[in-house]
Design a protein around this motif. Sequence first.
Motif, mmCIF file in Angstrom:
data_model
loop_
_atom_site.group_PDB
_atom_site.id
_atom_site.type_symbol
_atom_site.label_atom_id
_atom_site.label_comp_id
_atom_site.label_asym_id
_atom_site.label_seq_id
_atom_site.Cartn_x
_atom_site.Cartn_y
_atom_site.Cartn_z
ATOM 1 N N ARG A 9 0.876 -1.172 0.000
ATOM 2 C CA ARG A 9 0.000 0.000 0.000
ATOM 3 C C ARG A 9 0.914 1.224 0.000
ATOM 4 N NH1 ARG A 9 -2.419 -0.646 4.667
ATOM 5 N NH2 ARG A 9 -1.521 1.133 5.730
ATOM 6 N N LEU A 10 0.956 1.908 -1.144
ATOM 7 C CA LEU A 10 1.791 3.098 -1.265
ATOM 8 C C LEU A 10 1.229 4.226 -0.413
ATOM 9 C CD1 LEU A 10 2.463 3.070 -5.108
ATOM 10 C CD2 LEU A 10 4.020 2.341 -3.298
ATOM 11 N N LYS A 12 0.800 8.228 0.073
ATOM 12 C CA LYS A 12 0.738 9.350 -0.875
ATOM 13 C C LYS A 12 1.452 10.617 -0.422
ATOM 14 C CE LYS A 12 -1.913 7.081 -3.681
ATOM 15 N NZ LYS A 12 -1.324 6.440 -4.819
ATOM 16 N N ALA A 20 5.638 3.281 1.906
ATOM 17 C CA ALA A 20 4.646 2.228 1.699
ATOM 18 C C ALA A 20 4.534 1.389 2.965
ATOM 19 C CB ALA A 20 5.047 1.341 0.527
ATOM 20 N N TYR A 81 7.699 -3.390 -3.722
ATOM 21 C CA TYR A 81 7.514 -1.943 -3.591
ATOM 22 C C TYR A 81 7.918 -1.226 -4.878
ATOM 23 C CZ TYR A 81 8.928 2.837 -2.522
ATOM 24 O OH TYR A 81 9.124 4.199 -2.565
ATOM 25 N N ALA A 84 5.299 -1.842 -7.511
ATOM 26 C CA ALA A 84 4.076 -1.064 -7.248
ATOM 27 C C ALA A 84 4.294 0.407 -7.561
ATOM 28 C CB ALA A 84 3.640 -1.249 -5.791
ATOM 29 N N GLU A 85 5.466 0.913 -7.230
ATOM 30 C CA GLU A 85 5.788 2.308 -7.480
ATOM 31 C C GLU A 85 5.842 2.597 -8.987
ATOM 32 O OE1 GLU A 85 8.762 5.287 -5.211
ATOM 33 O OE2 GLU A 85 9.744 3.632 -6.267
ATOM 34 N N SER A 86 6.452 1.711 -9.752
ATOM 35 C CA SER A 86 6.530 1.919 -11.201
ATOM 36 C C SER A 86 5.162 1.795 -11.867
ATOM 37 C CB SER A 86 7.546 0.967 -11.851
ATOM 38 O OG SER A 86 7.097 -0.353 -11.797
ATOM 39 N N GLU A 87 4.320 0.891 -11.357
ATOM 40 C CA GLU A 87 2.962 0.762 -11.886
ATOM 41 C C GLU A 87 2.133 1.997 -11.584
ATOM 42 O OE1 GLU A 87 1.536 -2.897 -10.205
ATOM 43 O OE2 GLU A 87 2.672 -4.119 -11.634
ATOM 44 N N ALA A 88 2.355 2.604 -10.420
ATOM 45 C CA ALA A 88 1.626 3.825 -10.054
ATOM 46 C C ALA A 88 2.027 4.991 -10.945
ATOM 47 C CB ALA A 88 1.865 4.170 -8.586
ATOM 48 N N ALA A 91 0.341 4.629 -14.357
ATOM 49 C CA ALA A 91 -1.125 4.777 -14.353
ATOM 50 C C ALA A 91 -1.560 6.213 -14.487
ATOM 51 C CB ALA A 91 -1.702 4.207 -13.070
#
Length: 91
Positions: A9-10, A12, A20, A81, A84-88, A91
């Motif tokens: 869970r990143l 913000k 995260a 992590y 997830a960070e690169s996918e965010a 997006a």
Amino acid sequence: MKISDIRIRLVKKDDGKLKAVASITIDECFVVHDIKVIEGNEGPFISMPSRKTPDGEYKDIVHPINTETREMIRDAVLEAYKKAESEAVEA
């Protein structure tokens, strides 16, 4: 021991060091929540779940008991992590 699932869970907030919070599932039967990913001077690192004691110290409430296991958990969580960070960002 096998880490069978990692959930990231990143966080913000742009100004804080907490990046995260992770949960890992071990051998599809045991879950550890609240593993923190923190940005340090030499890159991100993990902090195991802890509790503040009455005298103000923080003590881990769950942690690996040997270096090999700590490194395995650290590497797996940081890899998840970064993914997830690169996918965010995409997006």
